[in-house]
Motif scaffolding. Sequence first.
Motif, short mmCIF file in Angstrom:
data_model
loop_
_atom_site.label_atom_id
_atom_site.label_comp_id
_atom_site.label_asym_id
_atom_site.label_seq_id
_atom_site.Cartn_x
_atom_site.Cartn_y
_atom_site.Cartn_z
N PRO A 13 0.90 -1.37 0.04
CA PRO A 13 -0.20 0.13 0.19
C PRO A 13 0.67 0.93 -0.25
O PRO A 13 1.90 1.47 0.22
N MET A 14 0.16 2.44 -0.50
CA MET A 14 1.38 3.81 -0.36
C MET A 14 0.97 3.76 0.79
O MET A 14 1.68 4.47 0.63
N ILE A 15 0.21 4.27 1.40
CA ILE A 15 0.10 4.51 2.96
C ILE A 15 -0.69 3.87 4.26
O ILE A 15 -1.60 3.03 3.37
N VAL A 16 0.17 3.63 4.80
CA VAL A 16 -0.81 2.13 6.01
C VAL A 16 -0.67 2.93 7.36
O VAL A 16 0.38 3.92 7.75
N ALA A 17 -1.59 3.39 8.10
CA ALA A 17 -1.74 4.10 9.29
C ALA A 17 -2.30 3.25 10.36
O ALA A 17 -3.33 3.24 10.07
N ILE A 73 5.02 4.78 4.75
CA ILE A 73 4.85 5.26 3.26
C ILE A 73 5.38 4.36 1.87
O ILE A 73 6.68 4.37 1.96
N ALA A 74 4.53 3.61 1.72
CA ALA A 74 5.42 2.41 0.44
C ALA A 74 6.18 1.36 1.04
O ALA A 74 7.40 1.05 0.64
N GLY A 75 5.83 1.29 2.12
CA GLY A 75 6.71 0.10 2.42
C GLY A 75 7.78 0.27 3.26
O GLY A 75 7.95 -0.48 3.88
N GLU A 76 7.71 1.52 3.47
CA GLU A 76 8.63 2.61 4.14
C GLU A 76 8.30 2.83 4.95
O GLU A 76 7.35 3.98 5.66
N THR A 77 8.58 2.59 7.07
CA THR A 77 8.34 3.14 7.92
C THR A 77 8.95 4.74 8.46
O THR A 77 10.22 4.99 8.61
N LEU A 78 7.61 5.05 8.22
CA LEU A 78 8.01 7.16 9.03
C LEU A 78 8.15 7.16 10.56
O LEU A 78 9.11 7.99 10.82
N ASP A 92 17.19 11.36 10.30
CA ASP A 92 15.40 12.86 9.82
C ASP A 92 16.18 12.49 8.23
O ASP A 92 15.48 13.51 7.07
N ALA A 93 17.77 12.52 7.71
CA ALA A 93 17.82 11.98 6.20
C ALA A 93 16.75 10.93 5.46
O ALA A 93 16.03 11.92 4.97
N GLU A 94 16.49 9.93 5.92
CA GLU A 94 15.46 9.48 5.75
C GLU A 94 14.21 9.66 5.88
O GLU A 94 12.89 9.47 5.03
N LEU A 95 14.12 10.32 7.17
CA LEU A 95 12.28 10.69 7.22
C LEU A 95 11.96 12.03 6.45
O LEU A 95 11.55 11.90 5.18
N ARG A 96 13.36 12.81 5.62
CA ARG A 96 13.13 13.49 4.39
C ARG A 96 12.59 13.49 3.61
O ARG A 96 12.28 13.58 2.36
N ARG A 97 13.43 12.27 2.69
CA ARG A 97 13.48 11.30 1.66
C ARG A 97 12.15 10.74 1.51
O ARG A 97 11.69 10.82 0.83
N ILE A 98 11.32 9.92 2.55
CA ILE A 98 10.42 9.64 3.29
C ILE A 98 8.98 10.98 2.58
O ILE A 98 7.94 10.41 1.57
N CYS A 99 9.54 11.57 3.99
CA CYS A 99 8.09 12.77 3.32
C CYS A 99 8.19 13.69 2.27
O CYS A 99 6.88 13.81 1.50
N ARG A 100 8.93 12.68 0.92
CA ARG A 100 9.81 14.14 -0.20
C ARG A 100 8.21 12.66 -1.12
O ARG A 100 8.30 13.08 -2.71
N ARG A 101 7.64 11.91 -1.07
CA ARG A 101 7.69 11.09 -1.56
C ARG A 101 6.01 11.53 -1.78
O ARG A 101 5.39 11.13 -2.23
N MET A 102 5.90 12.81 -0.91
CA MET A 102 3.80 13.19 -0.96
C MET A 102 4.78 14.61 -1.01
O MET A 102 5.43 15.29 -0.75
#
Length: 263
Positions: A13-17, A73-78, A92-102
């Motif tokens: 899924p693109m988003i899992v909450a 987000i797309a299988g990656e844990t935020l 932080d770096a991974e967080l920014r990268r994941i958030c840029r997918r949105m």
Amino acid sequence: MPSTTNELANVAPMIVARDIRKRFGVVEVLKGVSLEIAKGDVVAVIGPSGSGKSTFLRCLNHLETVDAGEVLIAGETLVSSDAAGVCHYAPDAELRRICRRMGMVFQHFNLFPHLTVLQNIIEAPLTVKGLARDAVVPKAEELLRKVGLFDKCDSYPARLSGGQKQRVAIARALAMEPDIMLFDEPTSALDPELTGEVLRSMRQLAEEHMTMLVVTHEMAFAREVSSSVVFMDAGEIVEARAPAEMFSSPAHPRTQAFLEHML
């Protein structure tokens, strides 16, 4: 967990909450919200003001931090919670990268007033992604054609109508080439006659199979464009159903009362 996942899809899924909880002071605004959104789904979130819709959206892209729960987000844990209930965000770096997918479009446009329309759109690709101007400008011009505003390239936001500003905001979000678009009441600040032009741009994105989560009071958009409608009230998802079912035969009395008032 209410799910909008296409049963035929084999991708994550693109988003899992899962069980998202959020307090502001003593007020619990999200009370264990869970939702899945598949690639290409358009999910409309409806409900009364103050029900937690916008807060939930902002928790998905880290504009608000959660008190408990998990977001992928797309299988990656935020963010995730450990056994003790303590939240852990990605580095932080991974967080920014994941958030840029949105990409996110807000109620009040948030354009830079000192930049032209074109400059507003290319700013993030230049500064955040570090792309070359020669590569960015043609894509920005293409996006402006897409939203019907190429002739406003050199205009400043003050010279635009509210509907035009919001379409620029959509183009600006798309310039970062997101996989997911989040919309927070994108038409609520607009006069009724300007709402249609923004909804047309959003409908076009849906037809192109962009994954979209849309907090909205536009019941026609929810009914005609979305693949699933989620009703939130008092910090909870009360029900999530296909649009035809939600609007013809809502299951929960709270949903029934809300739709009777809105329709």
